[in-house]
Design a protein around this motif. Sequence first.
Motif, PDB file in Angstrom:
ATOM      1  N   GLY A  97       2.255   1.705  -3.286  1.00 31.43           N
ATOM      2  CA  GLY A  97       2.359   2.099  -4.720  1.00 31.43           C
ATOM      3  C   GLY A  97       1.714   3.475  -4.620  1.00 31.43           C
ATOM      4  N   LYS A 140      11.326   4.939 -11.812  1.00 35.66           N
ATOM      5  CA  LYS A 140       9.733   4.780 -11.885  1.00 35.66           C
ATOM      6  C   LYS A 140       9.300   3.180 -12.103  1.00 35.66           C
ATOM      7  CE  LYS A 140       4.749   5.583 -11.658  1.00 35.66           C
ATOM      8  NZ  LYS A 140       4.524   7.169 -11.492  1.00 35.66           N
ATOM      9  N   GLU A 184       2.453   6.450  -6.808  1.00 38.44           N
ATOM     10  CA  GLU A 184       1.899   6.865  -7.583  1.00 38.44           C
ATOM     11  C   GLU A 184       2.088   8.665  -7.577  1.00 38.44           C
ATOM     12  OE1 GLU A 184      -2.081   7.674  -5.888  1.00 38.44           O
ATOM     13  OE2 GLU A 184      -2.926   7.784  -7.173  1.00 38.44           O
ATOM     14  N   LEU A 244       1.229  -0.565   0.180  1.00 37.01           N
ATOM     15  CA  LEU A 244       0.141   0.112  -0.613  1.00 37.01           C
ATOM     16  C   LEU A 244       1.341   1.173   0.029  1.00 37.01           C
ATOM     17  CD1 LEU A 244      -2.972  -1.028   2.428  1.00 37.01           C
ATOM     18  CD2 LEU A 244      -3.126  -0.068   0.137  1.00 37.01           C
ATOM     19  N   GLY A 255      -5.055  -4.884 -10.770  1.00 37.20           N
ATOM     20  CA  GLY A 255      -3.444  -4.316 -10.872  1.00 37.20           C
ATOM     21  C   GLY A 255      -3.203  -5.041 -12.415  1.00 37.20           C
ATOM     22  N   HIS A 262       6.713  -3.547  -7.686  1.00 34.01           N
ATOM     23  CA  HIS A 262       5.867  -3.495  -7.869  1.00 34.01           C
ATOM     24  C   HIS A 262       4.578  -4.851  -8.032  1.00 34.01           C
ATOM     25  CE1 HIS A 262       1.429  -1.685  -5.329  1.00 34.01           C
ATOM     26  NE2 HIS A 262       1.901  -1.669  -7.033  1.00 34.01           N
ATOM     27  N   LYS A 263       4.437  -4.491  -8.943  1.00 33.15           N
ATOM     28  CA  LYS A 263       3.686  -5.954  -9.873  1.00 33.15           C
ATOM     29  C   LYS A 263       4.199  -7.221  -9.245  1.00 33.15           C
ATOM     30  CE  LYS A 263       3.261  -5.147 -14.686  1.00 33.15           C
ATOM     31  NZ  LYS A 263       3.405  -4.530 -15.530  1.00 33.15           N
ATOM     32  N   LEU A 319       2.965  -9.395 -17.233  1.00 31.48           N
ATOM     33  CA  LEU A 319       2.919  -8.996 -16.522  1.00 31.48           C
ATOM     34  C   LEU A 319       4.160 -10.759 -16.445  1.00 31.48           C
ATOM     35  CD1 LEU A 319      -0.704 -11.131 -15.701  1.00 31.48           C
ATOM     36  CD2 LEU A 319       0.499  -8.565 -14.339  1.00 31.48           C
ATOM     37  N   ALA A 358      -7.715   1.074  -2.480  1.00 28.81           N
ATOM     38  CA  ALA A 358      -6.232   0.580  -1.244  1.00 28.81           C
ATOM     39  C   ALA A 358      -6.491   1.967  -0.377  1.00 28.81           C
ATOM     40  CB  ALA A 358      -5.381   1.720  -1.913  1.00 28.81           C
ATOM     41  N   MET A 369       8.287  -0.270 -10.443  1.00 34.42           N
ATOM     42  CA  MET A 369       6.701  -0.943 -11.057  1.00 34.42           C
ATOM     43  C   MET A 369       6.911  -1.801 -11.084  1.00 34.42           C
ATOM     44  SD  MET A 369       4.208   1.076 -11.237  1.00 34.42           S
ATOM     45  CE  MET A 369       2.536  -0.426 -10.980  1.00 34.42           C
ATOM     46  N   HIS A 425      -8.344   0.462  -7.987  1.00 34.49           N
ATOM     47  CA  HIS A 425      -7.515  -0.458  -7.451  1.00 34.49           C
ATOM     48  C   HIS A 425      -6.787   0.884  -6.751  1.00 34.49           C
ATOM     49  CE1 HIS A 425      -2.933  -2.865  -7.870  1.00 34.49           C
ATOM     50  NE2 HIS A 425      -2.706  -1.704  -7.569  1.00 34.49           N
ATOM     51  N   GLY A 426      -6.990   2.013  -7.012  1.00 32.07           N
ATOM     52  CA  GLY A 426      -6.733   3.370  -6.322  1.00 32.07           C
ATOM     53  C   GLY A 426      -7.786   2.954  -5.483  1.00 32.07           C
TER      54      GLY A 426
HETATM   55  C1  HEM Z   1      -1.025  -6.632  -3.012  1.00 40.45           C
HETATM   56  C2  HEM Z   1      -1.250  -6.272  -3.396  1.00 40.45           C
HETATM   57  C3  HEM Z   1      -1.392  -4.782  -4.374  1.00 40.45           C
HETATM   58  C4  HEM Z   1      -1.419  -3.371  -3.777  1.00 40.45           C
HETATM   59  C5  HEM Z   1      -1.866  -2.856  -2.266  1.00 40.45           C
HETATM   60  C6  HEM Z   1      -1.620  -2.425  -4.551  1.00 40.45           C
HETATM   61  C7  HEM Z   1      -1.606  -0.984  -4.150  1.00 40.45           C
HETATM   62  C8  HEM Z   1      -1.155   0.044  -5.051  1.00 40.45           C
HETATM   63  C9  HEM Z   1      -1.375   1.411  -4.328  1.00 40.45           C
HETATM   64  C10 HEM Z   1      -1.892   1.661  -3.334  1.00 40.45           C
HETATM   65  C11 HEM Z   1      -1.643   2.585  -5.855  1.00 40.45           C
HETATM   66  C12 HEM Z   1      -1.421   4.161  -5.858  1.00 40.45           C
HETATM   67  C13 HEM Z   1      -2.708   4.005  -6.374  1.00 40.45           C
HETATM   68  C14 HEM Z   1      -3.090   4.487  -7.607  1.00 40.45           C
HETATM   69  O1  HEM Z   1      -2.120   4.226  -7.737  1.00 40.45           O
HETATM   70  O2  HEM Z   1      -3.755   3.980  -8.002  1.00 40.45           O
HETATM   71  C15 HEM Z   1      -1.206   1.252  -6.339  1.00 40.45           C
HETATM   72  C16 HEM Z   1      -0.714   1.734  -8.309  1.00 40.45           C
HETATM   73  C17 HEM Z   1      -0.523   1.105  -8.610  1.00 40.45           C
HETATM   74  N1  HEM Z   1      -0.570  -0.724  -9.469  1.00 40.45           N
HETATM   75 FE1  HEM Z   1      -0.872  -1.726  -7.040  1.00 40.45          FE
HETATM   76  N2  HEM Z   1      -1.772  -2.838  -5.725  1.00 40.45           N
HETATM   77  C18 HEM Z   1      -0.605  -3.972  -5.621  1.00 40.45           C
HETATM   78  C19 HEM Z   1      -0.614  -4.794  -6.577  1.00 40.45           C
HETATM   79  C20 HEM Z   1      -0.590  -5.030  -7.575  1.00 40.45           C
HETATM   80  C21 HEM Z   1      -0.593  -5.130  -9.325  1.00 40.45           C
HETATM   81  C22 HEM Z   1      -0.463  -7.083  -8.479  1.00 40.45           C
HETATM   82  C23 HEM Z   1      -0.587  -4.486 -10.200  1.00 40.45           C
HETATM   83  C24 HEM Z   1      -0.029  -5.172 -11.942  1.00 40.45           C
HETATM   84  C25 HEM Z   1       0.273  -6.389 -12.166  1.00 40.45           C
HETATM   85  C26 HEM Z   1      -0.404  -3.347  -9.715  1.00 40.45           C
HETATM   86  C27 HEM Z   1      -0.012  -2.226 -10.672  1.00 40.45           C
HETATM   87  C28 HEM Z   1      -0.483  -1.060  -9.954  1.00 40.45           C
HETATM   88  C29 HEM Z   1      -0.345   0.128 -11.353  1.00 40.45           C
HETATM   89  C30 HEM Z   1       0.200   0.213 -12.525  1.00 40.45           C
HETATM   90  C31 HEM Z   1      -0.038   1.467 -10.427  1.00 40.45           C
HETATM   91  C32 HEM Z   1      -0.372   3.114 -10.935  1.00 40.45           C
HETATM   92  C33 HEM Z   1       1.103   3.175 -10.981  1.00 40.45           C
HETATM   93  C34 HEM Z   1       1.199   4.494 -10.991  1.00 40.45           C
HETATM   94  O3  HEM Z   1      -0.168   5.741 -10.911  1.00 40.45           O
HETATM   95  O4  HEM Z   1       1.666   5.090 -11.986  1.00 40.45           O
HETATM   96  N3  HEM Z   1      -0.650  -3.390  -8.353  1.00 40.45           N
HETATM   97  N4  HEM Z   1      -1.555   0.054  -6.454  1.00 40.45           N
END
Ligand code: HEM
Length: 189
Positions: A32, A44, A36, A29, A107, A51-52, A118, A153, A48, A149-150
């Motif tokens: 992410g 980044k 953002e 969290l 995500g 993160h994935k 992926l 969170a 990223m 996703h946003g």
């Molecule tokens: C435990 C699982 C995960 C959590 C807690 C999590 C949490 C977050 C949070 C808090 C954000 C920022 C809010 C937002 O930009 O919407 C974010 C952004 C993002 N996440 Fe995740 N995420 C998780 C898994 C994943 C997975 C598996 C993927 C892709 C395969 C992913 C892809 C992304 C992408 C593409 C962004 C946008 C970043 C940006 O704004 O440039 N996330 N994630």
Amino acid sequence: MSFKDTTTRLSRTTVALHWIIAVGFMVMLAFGLYLEAMPRSPEKGVLMGMHKSVGLIILGLAALRILWRLANGMPQPVGRDGKGARIVAGAVHILLLIGTVMMPVSGIMMATAYGTGLDIFGWELVAATRGTEGFVANEALGGRAGALHGLGAWVMIGAIVLHVAAAIKHHSVSRDGTLRRMMGRSVGA
Ligand code: HEM
Ligand code: HEM
């Protein structure tokens, strides 16, 4: 050895899955939200990818955990909570279980819509298609998945704050064995 959850003791599987996912999810969290706020850059991109990768690993563990809960049921309460508090606690636990799956799933939907591929630390699951001939991003799906996703969170942050406050209350105010049992200890019935 304890393979089943009982009122006095939780199985090692329950305890291990709870803490690995809890720590991993809370770190994700923060990670992410940090991403953002970060401007576009090659660094980044690398972050990223991490993160994935971590998110996909959490998805695997969270899915296993849900199967484990379906096989074992939810842990029975230790404390002397009233009916209302039990219902709220149970609802928050289910929301937390769903969120640990929905965050990675939304995500994955984003990555699919934008064709970014992926992989788990280089182990490719779906090849990136962005930039290849004929690829068109699905902006509608990507936008909705991103919003999910946003928003997800923040729903999860709210649920976790409530959940942790309840754990502290059980431990320090009610002084029952709820937190100690999740630490793997045996507690009085
Ligand atoms: C435990 C699982 C995960 C959590 C807690 C999590 C949490 C977050 C949070 C808090 C954000 C920022 C809010 C937002 O930009 O919407 C974010 C952004 C993002 N996440 Fe995740 N995420 C998780 C898994 C994943 C997975 C598996 C993927 C892709 C395969 C992913 C892809 C992304 C992408 C593409 C962004 C946008 C970043 C940006 O704004 O440039 N996330 N994630
Ligand atoms: C420092 C943070 C945390 C503490 C102190 C904590 C504490 C606890 C305790 C004491 C229980 C047992 C409740 C009972 O016996 O009824 C529990 C259960 C549970 N917690 Fe947490 N928790 C934390 C973080 C999290 C996070 C981040 C998640 C999910 C993202 C989570 C999801 C769950 C779930 C789903 C249960 C139900 C039993 C299970 O499936 O393991 N917890 N937690």
